[in-house]
Scaffold this active site. Structure first.
Site, PDB file in Angstrom:
ATOM      1  N   TYR A  88      40.706  57.915   0.927  1.00 52.35           N
ATOM      2  CA  TYR A  88      39.298  58.127   1.260  1.00 52.35           C
ATOM      3  C   TYR A  88      39.143  59.124   2.413  1.00 52.35           C
ATOM      4  CZ  TYR A  88      36.830  54.872  -1.856  1.00 52.35           C
ATOM      5  OH  TYR A  88      36.236  54.262  -2.930  1.00 52.35           O
ATOM      6  N   SER A  89      37.905  59.275   2.847  1.00 54.40           N
ATOM      7  CA  SER A  89      37.589  60.375   3.769  1.00 54.40           C
ATOM      8  C   SER A  89      38.222  60.232   5.150  1.00 54.40           C
ATOM      9  CB  SER A  89      36.076  60.489   3.919  1.00 54.40           C
ATOM     10  OG  SER A  89      35.558  61.083   2.760  1.00 54.40           O
TER      11      SER A  89
ATOM     12  N   ARG B  37      35.230  52.692   7.596  1.00 58.25           N
ATOM     13  CA  ARG B  37      35.953  53.869   7.075  1.00 58.25           C
ATOM     14  C   ARG B  37      35.535  55.187   7.716  1.00 58.25           C
ATOM     15  NH1 ARG B  37      33.249  51.726   2.631  1.00 58.25           N
ATOM     16  NH2 ARG B  37      31.305  52.779   2.089  1.00 58.25           N
TER      17      ARG B  37
ATOM     18  N   GLU C 176      28.156  55.726   6.923  1.00 56.16           N
ATOM     19  CA  GLU C 176      29.367  56.388   6.440  1.00 56.16           C
ATOM     20  C   GLU C 176      29.577  57.695   7.202  1.00 56.16           C
ATOM     21  OE1 GLU C 176      30.220  55.227   1.948  1.00 56.16           O
ATOM     22  OE2 GLU C 176      28.522  56.581   2.054  1.00 56.16           O
TER      23      GLU C 176
ATOM     24  N   LEU D   3      34.302  66.435  -7.065  1.00 52.26           N
ATOM     25  CA  LEU D   3      34.487  66.609  -5.612  1.00 52.26           C
ATOM     26  C   LEU D   3      33.399  65.818  -4.908  1.00 52.26           C
ATOM     27  CD1 LEU D   3      34.713  69.975  -3.650  1.00 52.26           C
ATOM     28  CD2 LEU D   3      32.608  68.648  -3.524  1.00 52.26           C
ATOM     29  N   ASN D   4      33.747  65.145  -3.786  1.00 51.52           N
ATOM     30  CA  ASN D   4      32.688  64.672  -2.886  1.00 51.52           C
ATOM     31  C   ASN D   4      32.968  65.109  -1.459  1.00 51.52           C
ATOM     32  OD1 ASN D   4      34.340  62.148  -3.671  1.00 51.52           O
ATOM     33  ND2 ASN D   4      33.196  61.253  -2.014  1.00 51.52           N
ATOM     34  N   ASP D   5      33.110  64.227  -0.505  1.00 55.46           N
ATOM     35  CA  ASP D   5      33.043  64.613   0.910  1.00 55.46           C
ATOM     36  C   ASP D   5      34.025  65.710   1.342  1.00 55.46           C
ATOM     37  OD1 ASP D   5      31.822  62.185   0.522  1.00 55.46           O
ATOM     38  OD2 ASP D   5      32.959  61.133   2.061  1.00 55.46           O
TER      39      ASP D   5
ATOM     40  N   GLN E 256      37.439  65.277  -1.016  1.00 52.02           N
ATOM     41  CA  GLN E 256      37.599  64.118  -1.880  1.00 52.02           C
ATOM     42  C   GLN E 256      37.617  64.634  -3.321  1.00 52.02           C
ATOM     43  OE1 GLN E 256      37.365  60.260  -0.994  1.00 52.02           O
ATOM     44  NE2 GLN E 256      38.685  61.542   0.271  1.00 52.02           N
TER      45      GLN E 256
END
Ligand code: FRU
Length: 469
Positions: A99-100, A169, A223, A38-40, A56
């Site tokens: 993506y985010s 992004r 970001e 997992l990320n954002d 994510q």
């Protein structure tokens, strides 16, 4: 559903069925991936009373891979229900990763704006900065976060200002005076990080409007930008890559922080210095949203990208990373502060009160509140190896060992100078600690991997309250 989407869904479910269960270092009240990476936080919102947290998600590899969006829902931000992966990289404009992005809510409809990542095939002359990749702005809509409209490609790199690289992004959308605004993070061809603002009258057709930038370049890439107003303060948040020099040398590889905006973010403005959201080891890419009762909530990724210094011992359990516990962002005496959401109060019960000294063995999930600290006297040891201490004019979070197989998994020391320490709130889950200082003016967050759980606090005559969660 296309054959590709259908197969990706089946493969994801198959990976989730191999998940190891809730043992080992799995957290109790922090959001984690069911399996994999997992990320954002993405698409955070509250709609018809229900909180939605997308993330994510790389279900096939705990060290990261192609990105999907996973979906959790909650009624109280303390208990979350996993509802499955919902957005897959199944279109030509998002084939290397969904993506985010954000959620914008209007008339019972969720508008999810995200970046469709495309990485072209390896070729020697691609630098993946100016060439070899695409960043597409995509919209899908939903009334429940589970069923979606078809994806619409709204903008591609040729629609962005021509002095930008291909790194654009992480859209964040809001509405003001009948106009919609979309903020995105960007890297210019001169390697400066910036925020780029687009505007629209119909949420579909967007035109470039203006930029958010510092006078001198501040990092090469911004970001996950975010903008909100809280108690009369205007906050522009972004996660910055490429900060160099003395000030950053003892810090994380990338930073997450905010500028206070003086003036109009859409017109004439000046930015304050950059304040970090969190001074610990694991905090990146936070996103905020407003609850139906008007609170500003922020959730961050409790992790750090591209970090060779330290790791996470959960990789061998088949998963990695989690979110921070949701935090209320508020203003106190002109300072932006954070505290765990008040819904946590329903989950905790007072187990012990003490004066000056506390020693607990075996507790895994708890909140410890230390108030009325005198003469900056404060020291706590968690899991026998993680030390929180005020000394030499600064607050320190440090580990006894920085061996990669120790409690720290490679983490060493983080600190913040402060002239006075008045109170400390420690929020501990199985493998994470979030520390709020001086009413939430400073925060330190870290993962840790204790072999023996417990906490020992020494703080002269301070009042200590220990809550089990
Ligand atoms: C931040 C980030 C975003 C991007 C996403 C990809 O951690 O790099 O900029 O959209 O992660 O997973």
């Amino acid at each position: 559903m296309s054959a590709l989407t259908n197969d990706l869904k089946k493969l994801t479910e198959a990976a989730e069925n191999t998940a190891a269960g809730e043992a080992g270092f799995r957290q109790k009240f922090h959001l984690m991936p069911p399996v994999g990476w997992l990320n954002d936080p993405n698409g955070l919102c509250q709609m018809n009373g229900v909180f939605h947290a997308f993330f994510q998600y790389s279900p096939f590899n705990p060290e990261g891979g192609v990105k999907l969006w996973g979906h959790y829902i909650s009624r109280n931000m303390t208990e979350w229900e996993y509802r499955g992966a919902v957005l897959y990289p199944d279109q030509p404009f998002d084939c290397s990763g969904v993506y985010s992005g954000c959620a914008y809510i209007e008339d019972g409809e969720m508008y999810l704006y995200y970046t469709g990542n495309v990485k072209l095939e390896d070729r020697e002359d691609y630098d993946y900065i100016n060439t070899g990749r695409e960043a597409n702005t995509v919209l899908v809509t939903s009334t429940d976060g589970e069923h979606f409209s078809r994806k619409r490609l709204l903008m591609r790199n040729s629609d962005y200002p021509s002095d930008l690289t291909m790194h654009v992004r992480d859209p964040k959308v809001w509405k003001k005076d009948g106009i919609y605004y979309m903020l995105q993070g960007a890297r210019t061809k001169k390697n400066a990080g910036q925020g780029i603002i687009f505007q629209s009258e119909d949420k579909l057709n967007w035109t470039f409007r203006s930029r958010v930038e510092t006078e001198e370049p501040f990092g090469y890439m911004w970001e996950c930008p975010d903008y909100f107003e809280s108690d009369g303060m205007k906050v522009f948040s972004t996660s910055v890559q490429g900060l160099e020099g003395e000030e950053w040398k003892d810090r994380n590889v990338y930073q997450s922080g905010y500028f206070l905006v003086d003036g109009d973010i859409l017109g004439e403005y000046s930015l304050s210095e950059y304040y970090l959201w969190d001074y610990g080891f694991d905090y990146y890419a936070p996103q905020s949203f407003e609850t139906e009762d008007g609170r500003r909530i922020q959730i961050g990724w409790m992790g750090m990208p591209d970090c060779e210094e330290y790791t996470n011992l959960t990789i061998k359990e088949g998963w990695q990373h989690c979110f921070t516990f949701p935090r209320e962002v508020f203003v106190k005496d002109g300072r932006v502060c954070q505290r765990p959401v008040r819904e946590l109060d329903e989950k905790k019960h007072l187990a012990e009160t003490a004066s000056g000294h506390l020693d607990r063995d075996g507790d895994q999930t708890y909140e410890a509140d230390i108030t009325g600290i005198c003469g900056n006297a404060f020291r706590a040891v968690l899991g026998e190896e993680l030390i929180l201490e005020y000394r030499d004019g600064r607050f320190e979070m440090r580990f006894k060992s920085r061996a990669k197989d120790s409690v720290s998994a490679g983490r060493g020391l983080r600190y913040k100078e402060m002239s006075e320490l008045t109170d400390v709130k420690i929020l501990a889950d199985i493998s994470s600690v979030e520390v709020f200082l001086n009413g939430g003016e400073y925060v330190f967050t870290t993962r840790y991997y204790p072999k023996k759980q417990g906490i020992c606090v020494d703080a002269h005559d301070a009042e200590i309250r220990f809550w089990e969660i």
